[in-house]
Scaffold this motif. Structure first.
Motif, mmCIF file in Angstrom:
data_model
loop_
_atom_site.group_PDB
_atom_site.id
_atom_site.type_symbol
_atom_site.label_atom_id
_atom_site.label_comp_id
_atom_site.label_asym_id
_atom_site.label_seq_id
_atom_site.Cartn_x
_atom_site.Cartn_y
_atom_site.Cartn_z
ATOM 1 N N ASN A 76 0.865 -1.121 0.015
ATOM 2 C CA ASN A 76 -0.050 0.137 0.074
ATOM 3 C C ASN A 76 0.896 1.353 -0.180
ATOM 4 O OD1 ASN A 76 -2.582 -1.557 0.221
ATOM 5 N ND2 ASN A 76 -1.881 -1.918 2.429
ATOM 6 N N ASP A 77 2.028 1.058 -0.387
ATOM 7 C CA ASP A 77 2.941 2.276 -0.188
ATOM 8 C C ASP A 77 2.705 3.259 -1.379
ATOM 9 O OD1 ASP A 77 5.031 4.083 0.473
ATOM 10 O OD2 ASP A 77 6.497 2.526 0.479
ATOM 11 N N MET A 78 2.344 4.625 -0.705
ATOM 12 C CA MET A 78 2.228 5.660 -1.870
ATOM 13 C C MET A 78 3.248 6.572 -2.060
ATOM 14 S SD MET A 78 -1.866 6.506 -1.043
ATOM 15 C CE MET A 78 -1.393 7.650 0.141
ATOM 16 N N ILE A 79 4.449 6.259 -1.136
ATOM 17 C CA ILE A 79 5.661 7.103 -1.310
ATOM 18 C C ILE A 79 6.657 6.422 -1.983
ATOM 19 C CG2 ILE A 79 7.420 8.325 0.045
ATOM 20 C CD1 ILE A 79 5.311 8.401 2.388
ATOM 21 N N LYS A 80 6.768 6.280 -3.258
ATOM 22 C CA LYS A 80 7.774 5.710 -4.132
ATOM 23 C C LYS A 80 7.839 6.645 -5.450
ATOM 24 C CE LYS A 80 4.222 2.853 -5.604
ATOM 25 N NZ LYS A 80 3.462 1.820 -5.372
ATOM 26 N N GLY A 81 8.997 6.436 -6.036
ATOM 27 C CA GLY A 81 9.335 7.068 -7.277
ATOM 28 C C GLY A 81 10.367 8.042 -6.960
ATOM 29 N N GLU A 82 10.627 8.892 -7.917
ATOM 30 C CA GLU A 82 11.607 9.965 -8.178
ATOM 31 C C GLU A 82 11.503 11.232 -7.283
ATOM 32 O OE1 GLU A 82 13.247 13.328 -11.503
ATOM 33 O OE2 GLU A 82 11.754 11.659 -11.793
ATOM 34 N N HIS A 83 10.361 11.737 -6.690
ATOM 35 C CA HIS A 83 10.245 12.551 -5.964
ATOM 36 C C HIS A 83 9.502 12.007 -4.318
ATOM 37 C CE1 HIS A 83 10.241 15.010 -9.491
ATOM 38 N NE2 HIS A 83 11.413 15.622 -8.573
ATOM 39 N N SER A 84 10.046 11.094 -3.897
ATOM 40 C CA SER A 84 9.780 10.278 -2.965
ATOM 41 C C SER A 84 9.904 10.946 -1.623
ATOM 42 C CB SER A 84 9.965 8.755 -2.874
ATOM 43 O OG SER A 84 9.702 8.204 -4.107
ATOM 44 N N ILE A 85 11.111 11.148 -1.518
ATOM 45 C CA ILE A 85 11.693 11.546 0.102
ATOM 46 C C ILE A 85 12.630 12.594 0.186
ATOM 47 C CG2 ILE A 85 13.297 9.734 0.440
ATOM 48 C CD1 ILE A 85 11.724 9.137 3.252
ATOM 49 N N TYR A 86 12.739 13.310 1.218
ATOM 50 C CA TYR A 86 14.092 14.176 1.267
ATOM 51 C C TYR A 86 14.498 14.157 2.897
ATOM 52 C CZ TYR A 86 9.951 17.222 2.896
ATOM 53 O OH TYR A 86 9.138 17.757 3.525
ATOM 54 N N TYR A 87 15.716 14.219 2.886
ATOM 55 C CA TYR A 87 16.471 14.177 4.285
ATOM 56 C C TYR A 87 16.467 15.629 4.924
ATOM 57 C CZ TYR A 87 16.017 9.219 3.479
ATOM 58 O OH TYR A 87 15.886 8.012 2.801
ATOM 59 N N SER A 88 16.473 16.736 3.963
ATOM 60 C CA SER A 88 16.679 18.061 4.672
ATOM 61 C C SER A 88 16.068 18.810 3.644
ATOM 62 C CB SER A 88 18.238 18.353 4.787
ATOM 63 O OG SER A 88 18.732 18.194 3.216
ATOM 64 N N ALA A 89 15.536 19.911 4.082
ATOM 65 C CA ALA A 89 14.629 21.114 3.272
ATOM 66 C C ALA A 89 14.764 22.240 3.805
ATOM 67 C CB ALA A 89 13.330 20.470 3.110
ATOM 68 N N LYS A 90 14.503 23.476 2.993
ATOM 69 C CA LYS A 90 14.331 24.753 3.736
ATOM 70 C C LYS A 90 13.260 25.268 2.934
ATOM 71 C CE LYS A 90 17.070 28.755 4.407
ATOM 72 N NZ LYS A 90 18.174 29.579 4.537
ATOM 73 N N ALA A 91 12.575 26.062 3.623
ATOM 74 C CA ALA A 91 11.371 27.028 3.019
ATOM 75 C C ALA A 91 11.459 28.490 3.748
ATOM 76 C CB ALA A 91 9.969 26.281 3.430
ATOM 77 N N ARG A 92 11.046 29.245 3.005
ATOM 78 C CA ARG A 92 11.137 30.837 3.277
ATOM 79 C C ARG A 92 9.537 30.956 3.134
ATOM 80 N NH1 ARG A 92 13.925 35.464 4.497
ATOM 81 N NH2 ARG A 92 15.628 34.444 4.989
ATOM 82 N N LEU A 93 9.327 31.613 4.268
ATOM 83 C CA LEU A 93 7.587 32.371 4.231
ATOM 84 C C LEU A 93 7.668 33.587 3.806
ATOM 85 C CD1 LEU A 93 6.305 30.660 7.630
ATOM 86 C CD2 LEU A 93 6.354 29.760 5.172
ATOM 87 N N SER A 94 6.817 34.389 3.388
ATOM 88 C CA SER A 94 6.778 35.675 3.140
ATOM 89 C C SER A 94 6.942 36.661 4.307
ATOM 90 C CB SER A 94 5.526 36.246 2.423
ATOM 91 O OG SER A 94 4.336 35.968 3.251
ATOM 92 N N THR A 95 6.873 36.138 5.412
ATOM 93 C CA THR A 95 7.106 36.856 6.854
ATOM 94 C C THR A 95 8.406 37.010 7.131
ATOM 95 O OG1 THR A 95 6.769 34.678 8.249
ATOM 96 C CG2 THR A 95 4.680 36.249 7.720
ATOM 97 N N GLY A 96 9.347 36.487 6.211
ATOM 98 C CA GLY A 96 10.658 36.357 6.423
ATOM 99 C C GLY A 96 11.236 35.178 7.122
ATOM 100 N N THR A 97 10.339 34.383 7.589
ATOM 101 C CA THR A 97 10.550 33.270 8.409
ATOM 102 C C THR A 97 11.174 32.113 7.620
ATOM 103 O OG1 THR A 97 8.705 33.668 9.746
ATOM 104 C CG2 THR A 97 9.453 31.510 9.999
ATOM 105 N N ASP A 98 12.326 31.549 8.053
ATOM 106 C CA ASP A 98 12.860 30.272 7.614
ATOM 107 C C ASP A 98 12.524 29.014 8.100
ATOM 108 O OD1 ASP A 98 14.369 31.617 5.273
ATOM 109 O OD2 ASP A 98 16.169 31.925 6.869
ATOM 110 N N MET A 99 12.016 27.949 7.390
ATOM 111 C CA MET A 99 11.677 26.768 8.105
ATOM 112 C C MET A 99 12.660 25.811 7.632
ATOM 113 S SD MET A 99 7.524 26.743 7.766
ATOM 114 C CE MET A 99 7.748 25.172 6.890
ATOM 115 N N VAL A 100 13.438 25.180 8.550
ATOM 116 C CA VAL A 100 14.272 24.190 8.058
ATOM 117 C C VAL A 100 14.155 22.746 8.562
ATOM 118 C CG1 VAL A 100 16.904 23.640 8.390
ATOM 119 C CG2 VAL A 100 16.431 26.001 8.122
ATOM 120 N N TYR A 101 14.264 21.713 7.906
ATOM 121 C CA TYR A 101 14.171 20.365 8.277
ATOM 122 C C TYR A 101 15.319 19.540 8.130
ATOM 123 C CZ TYR A 101 12.714 15.337 8.043
ATOM 124 O OH TYR A 101 12.685 14.265 8.442
ATOM 125 N N TYR A 102 15.532 18.768 9.084
ATOM 126 C CA TYR A 102 16.758 18.064 8.822
ATOM 127 C C TYR A 102 16.506 16.664 9.655
ATOM 128 C CZ TYR A 102 21.382 15.945 8.736
ATOM 129 O OH TYR A 102 22.525 15.217 8.582
#
Length: 131
Positions: free
Chosen positions: A90-116
């Motif tokens: 039943n795994d829906m997480i598969k393929g080229e864009h399946s997973i990441y081990y780090s990420a960064k997103a910037r919000l319009s408020t100037g906030t940085d969100m970082v995942y590790y």
């Protein structure tokens, strides 16, 4: 295990214990308007120009995603995607864009969100800080 993973592993079987656990979590979140409360906090400027760091495993990654989606004000994203093969039927997480081990997103408020991703919850190794 996260609610999403529980639903995914249960494969639609509403009598499955994983499904029941996920349903309880979703019902609780809905009952207390969690999404509305988080969005109000973000939009009020409470997190303006902050760096919010999410360190953890897959559940933490889901919190990172949820926080970004609830804000609805992401202006920039950096995600190094990695492919993953199916782990169960039943795994829906598969393929080229399946997973990441780090990420960064910037919000319009100037906030940085970082995942590790910290995979040590599954291994009997000492965390980086103890080495």
């Amino acid at each position: 295990m996260s609610g999403y993973s529980n639903f995914n592993c249960a494969g639609g079987d509403t009598q499955n214990q994983l499904y029941k656990q996920a349903k309880i979590g979703l019902d609780y979140s809905s009952q207390y308007n969690t999404a509305v409360r988080v969005r109000k906090a973000i939009m009020s400027g409470s997190f303006s120009n902050w760096r919010i760091v999410f360190l953890g495993y897959s559940l933490t990654r889901e919190h990172f995603i949820s926080f970004g989606c609830l804000s609805n004000i992401i202006t920039d994203v950096a995600i190094p995607w990695q492919p993953v093969s199916a782990r169960h039927a039943n795994d829906m997480i598969k393929g080229e864009h399946s997973i990441y081990y780090s990420a960064k997103a910037r919000l319009s408020t100037g906030t940085d969100m970082v995942y590790y991703h910290l995979p040590y919850h599954m291994k009997k190794k000492k965390p980086y800080i103890d080495r």
